[in-house]
Design an enzyme around this catalytic site. Structure first.
Site, short mmCIF file in Angstrom:
data_model
loop_
_atom_site.label_atom_id
_atom_site.label_comp_id
_atom_site.label_asym_id
_atom_site.label_seq_id
_atom_site.Cartn_x
_atom_site.Cartn_y
_atom_site.Cartn_z
N ARG A 15 42.99 55.75 45.39
CA ARG A 15 43.93 55.30 44.34
C ARG A 15 43.19 54.37 43.38
NH1 ARG A 15 46.31 50.21 46.38
NH2 ARG A 15 45.52 49.91 48.49
N TYR A 155 37.88 35.64 46.30
CA TYR A 155 37.56 36.83 45.50
C TYR A 155 36.41 36.55 44.52
CZ TYR A 155 38.66 40.96 42.59
OH TYR A 155 38.62 42.14 41.88
N ILE A 188 42.76 45.30 34.77
CA ILE A 188 42.95 46.75 34.66
C ILE A 188 44.27 47.12 35.33
CG2 ILE A 188 41.88 49.00 35.15
CD1 ILE A 188 40.11 47.11 33.40
P1 NAP Z 1 43.51 49.03 44.49
O1 NAP Z 1 44.39 49.83 43.58
O2 NAP Z 1 44.11 47.98 45.36
O3 NAP Z 1 42.66 50.07 45.38
C1 NAP Z 1 41.68 49.57 46.27
C2 NAP Z 1 41.06 50.72 47.00
O4 NAP Z 1 40.09 50.20 47.92
C3 NAP Z 1 42.08 51.50 47.84
O5 NAP Z 1 41.76 52.88 47.78
C4 NAP Z 1 41.84 50.95 49.25
O6 NAP Z 1 42.15 51.85 50.30
C5 NAP Z 1 40.33 50.75 49.22
N1 NAP Z 1 39.85 49.87 50.27
C6 NAP Z 1 40.10 48.56 50.44
N2 NAP Z 1 39.48 48.11 51.53
C7 NAP Z 1 38.81 49.18 52.06
C8 NAP Z 1 37.98 49.36 53.19
N3 NAP Z 1 37.71 48.35 54.02
N4 NAP Z 1 37.45 50.59 53.42
C9 NAP Z 1 37.70 51.63 52.59
N5 NAP Z 1 38.50 51.52 51.50
C10 NAP Z 1 39.05 50.31 51.25
O7 NAP Z 1 42.39 48.29 43.66
P2 NAP Z 1 41.75 48.59 42.23
O8 NAP Z 1 42.44 47.74 41.26
O9 NAP Z 1 41.63 50.05 42.00
O10 NAP Z 1 40.32 47.94 42.47
C11 NAP Z 1 39.15 48.70 42.74
C12 NAP Z 1 37.96 47.78 42.60
O11 NAP Z 1 37.94 47.21 41.28
C13 NAP Z 1 37.97 46.60 43.58
O12 NAP Z 1 36.67 46.32 44.02
C14 NAP Z 1 38.48 45.45 42.70
O13 NAP Z 1 38.05 44.22 43.19
C15 NAP Z 1 37.85 45.81 41.37
N6 NAP Z 1 38.53 45.20 40.22
C16 NAP Z 1 39.82 45.51 39.91
C17 NAP Z 1 40.40 44.91 38.80
C18 NAP Z 1 41.81 45.21 38.38
O14 NAP Z 1 42.29 44.55 37.43
N7 NAP Z 1 42.52 46.15 38.99
C19 NAP Z 1 39.67 44.00 38.05
C20 NAP Z 1 38.38 43.70 38.40
C21 NAP Z 1 37.81 44.32 39.48
P3 NAP Z 1 43.60 51.82 51.05
O15 NAP Z 1 44.46 52.69 50.22
O16 NAP Z 1 43.29 52.36 52.38
O17 NAP Z 1 44.05 50.39 51.07
#
Ligand code: NAP
Length: 247
Positions: A15, A155, A188
């Site tokens: 996702r 974080y 994002i």
């Molecule tokens: P998200 O929607 O919460 O999705 C996180 C994903 O990581 C999910 O598929 C989750 O799997 C997986 N995950 C978490 N822990 C895991 C583990 N131990 N092993 C395997 N998979 C794992 O987050 P997102 O917003 O897409 O974020 C993705 C990345 O971008 C992250 O590193 C986040 O820190 C970074 N980021 C996001 C933003 C933002 O604004 N969204 C901004 C800066 C950086 P499950 O479905 O199994 O939980």
């Protein structure tokens, strides 16, 4: 965009940003390994979507904080495809709390999910890609690792560490033909930011020069560039994709 490699592993691709990265890279002709931890249905949906658009995809379950599971996943890929060309360390979590209320467990859970997992991925990739003297890794970091954020001591430490680690891996691995870069997204639109209260989102948007949250596809495009041959002379770079929020 041009890619000399053939396949990629995207962690946490069931996702959010990871799913969008997987779809984008499949459009460029790479076989995409979709890693998930808990949501098999969601991973299956992404695979189906990629295949419906003529792309190649496979699913690999692993908790990337677990060294045995993560390295076994990479071994499965090598056994299947004979190589791993690219890795995107995207999986990550938040456990937001003000520092005075944050437990050591809240802190180490986030470090393990966001930093230790990426270390395992970066190290294993170095081992397997080193044999072919080719590979490119992108770590998904965060603007918070650069500027800090209240409620995110854990974080910000994980993402600041990830930026520094990316630079060190880049220096160690360059002689083996392997590049390491990171992308630091701003805010994002994903499940992670959907948790924010509406009034906080409005407040954040006021400070973003482009006046909006970014889309996962805008991160995916930056990742594709950093993996591709188009960035062949770029390593150790931390690429900001944040709408101008932190420059
Ligand atoms: P998200 O929607 O919460 O999705 C996180 C994903 O990581 C999910 O598929 C989750 O799997 C997986 N995950 C978490 N822990 C895991 C583990 N131990 N092993 C395997 N998979 C794992 O987050 P997102 O917003 O897409 O974020 C993705 C990345 O971008 C992250 O590193 C986040 O820190 C970074 N980021 C996001 C933003 C933002 O604004 N969204 C901004 C800066 C950086 P499950 O479905 O199994 O939980």
């Amino acid at each position: 965009m041009k890619f000399s490699g053939s396949n990629v592993l995207v962690t946490g691709a069931s996702r959010g940003i990871g799913a969008e990265i997987a779809k984008t890279l499949a459009q460029f002709g790479l076989k995409v390994w979709i890693n998930y931890r808990s949501k098999a249905d969601a991973a299956e949906n992404i695979k189906n979507e990629i295949e419906a658009n003529g792309g190649k995809a496979a699913i690999i379950k692993a908790d990337v904080t677990n060294e045995d599971e993560f390295t076994a996943a990479i071994k499965t890929i090598i056994d299947s495809d004979g190589e791993l060309s690219y890795l995107v360390n995207n999986a990550g979590i938040t456990r937001d709390k003000l520092a005075l209320r944050m437990s050591v467990e809240d802190f180490t859970d986030v470090i393990n999910a966001n930093l230790t997992s990426a270390f395992i991925g970066c190290k294993t990739a170095l081992k397997v890609m080193g044999k072919k003297r080719f590979g490119s890794i992108v770590n998904i970091s965060s603007i918070v690792g650069e500027m800090g954020n209240p409620g995110q001591v854990n974080y910000s430490a994980s993402k600041g560490g990830l930026n520094a680690m990316t630079k060190s891996f880049a220096k160690e691995a360059a002689a083996r033909g392997i590049r390491y870069n990171a992308v630091t997204p701003g805010f994002i639109q994903t499940d992670m930011t959907n948790e924010l209260k509406d009034e906080i989102k409005v407040e954040y948007e006021k400070n973003i020069p482009l006046s909006r949250f970014g889309q996962p596809s805008e991160i995916a495009d930056a990742v594709a560039f950093l993996l591709s041959d188009y960035s062949s002379y770029i390593t150790g770079e931390i690429l900001k994709v944040n709408g101008g929020l932190y420059v």
